[in-house]
Scaffold this motif. Structure first.
Motif, mmCIF file in Angstrom:
data_model
loop_
_atom_site.group_PDB
_atom_site.id
_atom_site.type_symbol
_atom_site.label_atom_id
_atom_site.label_comp_id
_atom_site.label_asym_id
_atom_site.label_seq_id
_atom_site.Cartn_x
_atom_site.Cartn_y
_atom_site.Cartn_z
ATOM 1 N N ASN A 289 0.695 -1.277 -0.015
ATOM 2 C CA ASN A 289 -0.201 0.151 0.005
ATOM 3 C C ASN A 289 1.282 0.937 -0.329
ATOM 4 O O ASN A 289 1.324 1.797 0.732
ATOM 5 N N GLY A 290 0.840 1.922 -0.693
ATOM 6 C CA GLY A 290 1.664 3.134 -1.158
ATOM 7 C C GLY A 290 2.891 3.082 -0.241
ATOM 8 O O GLY A 290 3.631 1.914 -1.165
ATOM 9 N N ARG A 291 3.847 4.122 -0.660
ATOM 10 C CA ARG A 291 4.817 4.031 -0.248
ATOM 11 C C ARG A 291 5.831 2.909 1.379
ATOM 12 O O ARG A 291 4.611 2.839 2.039
ATOM 13 N N ALA A 320 11.923 5.565 0.857
ATOM 14 C CA ALA A 320 11.178 5.158 1.959
ATOM 15 C C ALA A 320 10.606 6.379 3.055
ATOM 16 O O ALA A 320 10.881 7.169 3.192
ATOM 17 N N GLU A 321 8.927 6.147 3.270
ATOM 18 C CA GLU A 321 8.675 6.950 5.105
ATOM 19 C C GLU A 321 9.263 7.109 6.148
ATOM 20 O O GLU A 321 9.364 5.031 6.539
ATOM 21 N N GLY A 322 10.577 7.793 6.317
ATOM 22 C CA GLY A 322 11.331 7.487 7.905
ATOM 23 C C GLY A 322 12.922 7.457 7.416
ATOM 24 O O GLY A 322 12.438 7.787 6.413
ATOM 25 N N THR A 323 13.255 6.967 8.982
ATOM 26 C CA THR A 323 14.896 7.031 8.500
ATOM 27 C C THR A 323 15.149 5.251 8.741
ATOM 28 O O THR A 323 14.816 4.735 9.199
ATOM 29 N N PRO A 339 27.233 8.504 -2.645
ATOM 30 C CA PRO A 339 27.308 9.540 -3.076
ATOM 31 C C PRO A 339 26.159 10.237 -4.536
ATOM 32 O O PRO A 339 26.072 11.507 -4.994
ATOM 33 N N GLU A 340 26.701 8.939 -5.271
ATOM 34 C CA GLU A 340 26.018 9.251 -6.644
ATOM 35 C C GLU A 340 24.002 9.416 -6.356
ATOM 36 O O GLU A 340 23.611 9.744 -7.381
ATOM 37 N N LEU A 341 23.856 8.175 -4.801
ATOM 38 C CA LEU A 341 22.850 8.719 -4.814
ATOM 39 C C LEU A 341 22.203 10.144 -4.491
ATOM 40 O O LEU A 341 20.719 10.330 -4.749
ATOM 41 N N VAL A 342 23.254 10.742 -3.667
ATOM 42 C CA VAL A 342 22.897 12.175 -2.942
ATOM 43 C C VAL A 342 22.613 13.010 -4.437
ATOM 44 O O VAL A 342 21.652 13.299 -4.459
ATOM 45 N N ARG A 343 23.429 12.127 -5.134
ATOM 46 C CA ARG A 343 23.142 13.223 -7.076
ATOM 47 C C ARG A 343 21.810 13.401 -7.539
ATOM 48 O O ARG A 343 21.593 14.413 -7.877
ATOM 49 N N MET A 344 21.140 12.179 -7.410
ATOM 50 C CA MET A 344 19.832 12.042 -7.633
ATOM 51 C C MET A 344 18.546 12.532 -6.399
ATOM 52 O O MET A 344 17.691 12.355 -6.568
ATOM 53 N N GLY A 345 18.754 13.717 -5.557
ATOM 54 C CA GLY A 345 18.580 13.753 -4.315
ATOM 55 C C GLY A 345 17.980 13.272 -2.868
ATOM 56 O O GLY A 345 17.235 13.555 -2.337
ATOM 57 N N ALA A 346 18.519 12.184 -2.652
ATOM 58 C CA ALA A 346 18.908 11.010 -1.783
ATOM 59 C C ALA A 346 19.050 11.988 -0.769
ATOM 60 O O ALA A 346 20.295 12.820 -0.521
ATOM 61 N N ASP A 347 18.903 11.270 0.670
ATOM 62 C CA ASP A 347 19.256 12.462 1.909
ATOM 63 C C ASP A 347 19.972 11.222 2.171
ATOM 64 O O ASP A 347 19.506 9.993 3.285
ATOM 65 N N ILE A 348 21.160 10.718 2.888
ATOM 66 C CA ILE A 348 22.167 10.004 3.028
ATOM 67 C C ILE A 348 23.391 10.114 3.333
ATOM 68 O O ILE A 348 24.361 11.242 2.990
ATOM 69 N N VAL A 360 13.469 10.213 1.153
ATOM 70 C CA VAL A 360 12.414 11.770 0.643
ATOM 71 C C VAL A 360 11.450 11.313 -0.239
ATOM 72 O O VAL A 360 11.015 10.259 -1.143
ATOM 73 N N GLU A 361 10.420 12.196 -1.129
ATOM 74 C CA GLU A 361 8.861 11.866 -1.388
ATOM 75 C C GLU A 361 9.917 11.277 -3.179
ATOM 76 O O GLU A 361 9.154 9.912 -3.877
#
Length: 422
Positions: A289-291, A320-323, A339-348, A360-361
């Motif tokens: 269901n959803g996220r 994902a929802e949460g940390t 670092p490559e995922l961070v380039r795509m907007g990830a918070d790591i 992130v959404e």
């Protein structure tokens, strides 16, 4: 140099066939060195690493034929001309070190270069050396090569490994099949690829018990004969494609998949809100269901969470929802994809062997670079769920472990293409 272009395109639906296991096949191929008679492997994956192992065996004088579009490897080591594994081949792939045990057992001597492979940690040979020395081998490191000899032949013994290394377990078990007397290997690795190796060796006449447990007992025999063996399904490819509908939505059936190969991984997906159901054809995966929800992961030897699925799981946790907290306990330097995922907007955030991922959404497409085999496919997975286009460069890593990745993902509705380099 080739790259892969991925465009976020919504849910995925359909079926993906899972290939034979790379890590199993790369272990089974050196087993041909233990016998003068032919060894034939079916369900072999069509990968660059298999070609590298083929070249290594051929450099030793083995005959290797790739049949049925590469899905059958027919091998014979009846007339080997060398017991030296040269650096120029071994440097390309870590699994090349698995010729050491078989050559030493059959011929009483071997010279093998220290190996290469993905840059995800030192992965030293000390556990291999300690185990073979426990069987009576004399091993010396000179100029980057392991010089091993057993003048009176290998002799069975009791050895407990300091760490349940997969490669060391495989090397020691293969060597022990031709040792005099009984070998008891304690704290052995329990991976399905080792069970598959033992099943093949048993078909060749080896006397082995305890595979799949932490204690393996091998009764040495005078000689092994030929056999035909089907390579087990690749649990890492299976887990990778299980993540595709988890990240993108939809429902995908992984043909040939079995829950027993990925139980700990499937349990984490369930906790994250992803349904995994065993069918008569394989495994069916769908987001509930959803996220998805954030879950913590610690990589461990089998039957724990596989290190080879850590990068792909991180891609899922990015939205994902949460940390979530991902702890890498098998290899150092295995967060180079972060670092490559961070380039795509990830918070790591990465601190030593731990990565903290706050979901992130939505990720956004970006040019990214693959740093190793599993990192390359994690970036493709992330691109499938990102807004816009993601270009993954240095995808030669990908060819080492995933056959027809573009074709398989296109088959379930992904918008993905390979762009040939100049």
């Amino acid at each position: 140099m080739d790259s892969i272009l991925v465009t976020g395109n919504g849910p995925l639906n359909g079926q993906i066939p899972i290939a034979g296991a790379k890590n199993a096949c790369l272990t089974l191929m050196p087993a041909t060195l233990l016998s003068e008679e032919p060894l034939t492997l079916t369900n072999a994956p069509r990968l660059s690493d298999i070609k590298t192992m083929t070249a290594l065996l051929q450099s030793l004088g083995a005959e290797v034929s790739s049949l049925q579009d590469g899905q059958v490897q027919a091998m014979s080591s009846h007339d080997l001309t060398s017991q030296t594994a040269d650096y120029e081949i071994v440097r390309k792939m870590r699994a090349s070190n698995l010729v050491l045990g078989p050559l030493l057992a059959r011929f009483g001597h071997a010279v093998v270069s220290l190996p290469g492979g993905c840059a995800i940690g030192a992965r030293p040979m000390d556990l291999h050396v300690e185990g073979l020395e426990a069987l009576g081998a004399e091993i010396e490191l000179k100029d980057g090569y392991l010089h091993a000899k057993a003048p009176g032949g290998l002799k069975g013994g009791v050895h407990e490994m300091r760490f349940a290394s997969v490669g060391a377990t495989e090397n020691i078990v293969m060597a022990a099949t031709l040792a005099k007397g009984t070998t008891v290997l304690k704290n052995a690795a329990r991976e399905p690829e080792i069970v598959d190796l033992v099943e093949c060796l048993r078909k060749m006449g080896a006397q082995i018990a305890g595979e799949g447990t932490s204690t393996i007992e091998i009764q040495g025999v005078d000689r092994l004969h030929g056999a035909t063996h089907q390579v087990v399904i690749d649990r890492i490819e299976l887990g990778t494609y299980m993540l595709a509908p988890a990240i993108c939505g939809g429902e995908v059936e992984l043909l040939g998949g079995r829950m027993r190969l990925v139980e700990s991984f499937a349990a984490k997906l369930d906790a994250a809100g992803v349904s995994v159901e065993e069918t008569d054809k394989g495994l069916k995966v769908a987001r509930k269901n959803g996220r998805v929800r954030a879950v913590d992961v610690v990589t461990e030897p089998f039957p724990g969470f596989p290190t080879d699925l850590q990068a792909q799981m991180m891609a899922l946790m990015c939205t994902a929802e949460g940390t979530s907290v991902l702890e890498e306990r098998i290899f150092e330097n295995r967060f180079m994809h972060a670092p490559e995922l961070v380039r795509m907007g990830a918070d790591i955030e990465v601190h030593g062997g731990t990565a903290t991922v706050t979901g992130v959404e939505r990720l956004k497409g970006a040019p990214v670079m693959a740093t190793d085999l599993r990192a390359s496919v994690s970036l493709i997975l992330a691109g499938l769920a990102a807004e816009g286009e993601t270009v993954v460069s240095r995808v030669y890593h990908l060819d080492r472990g995933y056959e027809h990745v573009v074709r398989k993902l296109e088959g379930v509705g992904a918008k993905i293409e390979r762009i040939k380099g100049q």
